[in-house]
Design a protein around this motif. Structure first.
Motif, mmCIF file in Angstrom:
data_model
loop_
_atom_site.group_PDB
_atom_site.id
_atom_site.type_symbol
_atom_site.label_atom_id
_atom_site.label_comp_id
_atom_site.label_asym_id
_atom_site.label_seq_id
_atom_site.Cartn_x
_atom_site.Cartn_y
_atom_site.Cartn_z
ATOM 1 N N VAL A 108 0.849 -1.196 0.000
ATOM 2 C CA VAL A 108 0.000 0.000 0.000
ATOM 3 C C VAL A 108 0.881 1.240 0.000
ATOM 4 O O VAL A 108 0.653 2.174 -0.770
ATOM 5 N N ARG A 109 1.894 1.246 0.841
ATOM 6 C CA ARG A 109 2.802 2.398 0.898
ATOM 7 C C ARG A 109 3.487 2.621 -0.454
ATOM 8 O O ARG A 109 3.614 3.756 -0.911
ATOM 9 N N LYS A 110 3.918 1.545 -1.109
ATOM 10 C CA LYS A 110 4.572 1.667 -2.409
ATOM 11 C C LYS A 110 3.598 2.207 -3.453
ATOM 12 O O LYS A 110 3.957 3.081 -4.245
ATOM 13 N N ALA A 111 2.374 1.698 -3.445
ATOM 14 C CA ALA A 111 1.376 2.134 -4.433
ATOM 15 C C ALA A 111 1.054 3.619 -4.292
ATOM 16 O O ALA A 111 0.711 4.273 -5.270
ATOM 17 N N LEU A 112 1.176 4.137 -3.066
ATOM 18 C CA LEU A 112 0.807 5.533 -2.807
ATOM 19 C C LEU A 112 2.010 6.447 -2.626
ATOM 20 O O LEU A 112 1.851 7.614 -2.262
ATOM 21 N N GLU A 125 1.621 0.737 -10.587
ATOM 22 C CA GLU A 125 2.415 -0.110 -9.688
ATOM 23 C C GLU A 125 1.525 -0.715 -8.608
ATOM 24 O O GLU A 125 1.876 -0.700 -7.432
ATOM 25 N N ILE A 126 0.384 -1.266 -9.024
ATOM 26 C CA ILE A 126 -0.537 -1.798 -8.032
ATOM 27 C C ILE A 126 -1.039 -3.159 -8.502
ATOM 28 O O ILE A 126 -1.385 -3.336 -9.663
ATOM 29 N N ASP A 127 -1.030 -4.120 -7.589
ATOM 30 C CA ASP A 127 -1.551 -5.434 -7.920
ATOM 31 C C ASP A 127 -3.035 -5.483 -7.554
ATOM 32 O O ASP A 127 -3.559 -4.570 -6.904
#
Length: 71
Positions: free
Chosen positions: A9-13, A34-36
């Motif tokens: 979640v942190r990476k996606a945002l 960049e979100i699964d």
């Protein structure tokens, strides 16, 4: 969510400007590409609200997407 899920979640945002609504979060993460599917489902399952920080988002994501239970 697990620590690994929190990191996704942190990476996606990453780089998101806050405050932001649920719809803005989903749109931002989707646009970045960049979100699964599991992370997208988790973000879409957030309660409608305005989130002040990424920490607020992580703590509000349902433990299992589609539920209202938090960690």
């Amino acid at each position: 969510m697990t620590d690994h899920d929190d990191a996704r979640v942190r990476k996606a945002l990453q780089g998101m400007d806050f405050p932001a609504t649920r719809n803005q979060l989903v749109e931002y993460a989707t646009d970045r590409g960049e979100i699964d599917d599991a992370t997208l489902t988790a973000l879409a399952g957030l309660p409608e609200a305005r989130y002040g920080s990424i920490d607020d988002v992580v703590s509000a994501v349902p433990h299992r997407p589609g539920t209202t239970s938090n960690r």
